[in-house]
Design a protein around this motif. Structure first.
Motif, PDB file in Angstrom:
ATOM      1  N   UNK A  15      43.876  62.534  41.647  1.00 59.44           N
ATOM      2  CA  UNK A  15      44.749  62.871  42.773  1.00 59.44           C
ATOM      3  C   UNK A  15      45.514  64.154  42.496  1.00 59.44           C
ATOM      4  N   UNK A  16      46.085  64.279  41.294  1.00 59.35           N
ATOM      5  CA  UNK A  16      46.905  65.439  40.968  1.00 59.35           C
ATOM      6  C   UNK A  16      46.060  66.707  40.887  1.00 59.35           C
ATOM      7  N   UNK A  17      44.857  66.615  40.342  1.00 57.35           N
ATOM      8  CA  UNK A  17      43.967  67.779  40.289  1.00 57.35           C
ATOM      9  C   UNK A  17      43.590  68.216  41.698  1.00 57.35           C
ATOM     10  N   UNK A  18      43.318  67.247  42.576  1.00 56.72           N
ATOM     11  CA  UNK A  18      42.985  67.576  43.961  1.00 56.72           C
ATOM     12  C   UNK A  18      44.150  68.277  44.652  1.00 56.72           C
ATOM     13  N   UNK A  19      45.371  67.802  44.422  1.00 55.89           N
ATOM     14  CA  UNK A  19      46.548  68.454  44.998  1.00 55.89           C
ATOM     15  C   UNK A  19      46.709  69.855  44.417  1.00 55.89           C
TER      16      UNK A  19
END
Length: 253
Positions: free
Chosen positions: A119-123
């Motif tokens: 999730x954080x990498x996608x953000x």
């Protein structure tokens, strides 16, 4: 014997995963809290003095490492609740491998940690951050992050077993915050007072953050930290994994 232990551990993992369906709000909070921190430090508080390139390029890898250090309280509380509600006593009456409960709990936590990283990498990508190190380096960086999480997790499990009660976990969890913020996750050691910069450079999480920045190809990232980022978590695991299993075995007698 190994197959027996793995089967028991997988059974305990499925038990922990079943809690996700009963606690969707807690799962969502654990996933989006690091996203909130990333947005807050990236756009509200700001930073990046003396950095080459945009601050977001430095911040995202640091936040990935910081996320792996935080969020241990869910596992710690679950362990202490099992101890205090008599669940461990019921498991003890079954033919179960020693430590299967702890391994199952840690496996569930690692799955959630991998999801949080995704999730954080996608953000980060949505905000304009990019990894430039290639697929192998990218996977190596993710592997180091998960290894660091695994080491921190077993420290947390051991401290939860020592604390013994859910209400004590919050006090123990406070100890994680200095580890997270006394690091180079959000700012360079060069921007700090000399004594504080020295402390930050010796922080194991700083080694992980530096190695991850290098593997991601972050502009201006220092090289030569990958070995230390690999050794530090292995040393912590070698200390706290047997301590946690031994402590659990004594409590279960």
């Amino acid at each position: 014997m190994t197959t027996y232990a793995l089967t028991d551990s997988w059974t305990m993992t499925r038990r922990e995963l079943a809690r996700w369906g009963r606690q969707p709000v807690q799962v969502a909070v654990n996933l989006f809290f690091p996203v909130m921190l990333l947005l807050m430090f990236g756009y509200l508080i700001g930073g990046g003095r003396g950095l080459e390139g945009a601050y977001i390029g430095y911040l995202v890898p640091g936040m990935l490492a910081l996320t792996m250090a935080f969020g241990l309280e869910g596992t710690m509380i679950a362990v202490t609740q099992d101890l205090n509600k008599g669940v461990i006593d019921r498991f003890r009456s079954m033919p179960m491998a020693d430590g299967a409960v702890l391994v199952g709990r840690s496996a569930a936590d690692m799955l959630q940690s991998a999801l949080a990283l995704t999730v954080l990498i996608a953000v980060g990508y949505a905000l304009g951050w990019r990894a430039h190190g290639g697929p192998a380096a990218f996977l190596g960086a993710v592997g180091l992050l998960l290894l660091f999480r695994f080491a921190m997790l077993w420290i947390g499990i051991h401290l939860a077993l020592v604390a013994g009660k859910p209400e004590m976990v919050q006090a123990v969890q406070i100890l994680v915050w200095p580890v997270g913020f006394l690091s180079n996750a959000l700012a360079t050691p060069e921007s700090m007072p000399d004594w504080l910069g020295t402390v930050v450079e010796w922080n194991p999480m700083s080694r992980t953050a530096s190695a991850v920045r290098d593997l991601f190809g972050t502009p201006g990232a220092e090289s030569g930290h990958v070995a230390a980022a690999l050794i530090w978590p292995l040393v912590l695991l070698a200390v706290f994994f047997p301590l946690a299993v031994r402590r659990f075995a004594r409590l279960s007698r």
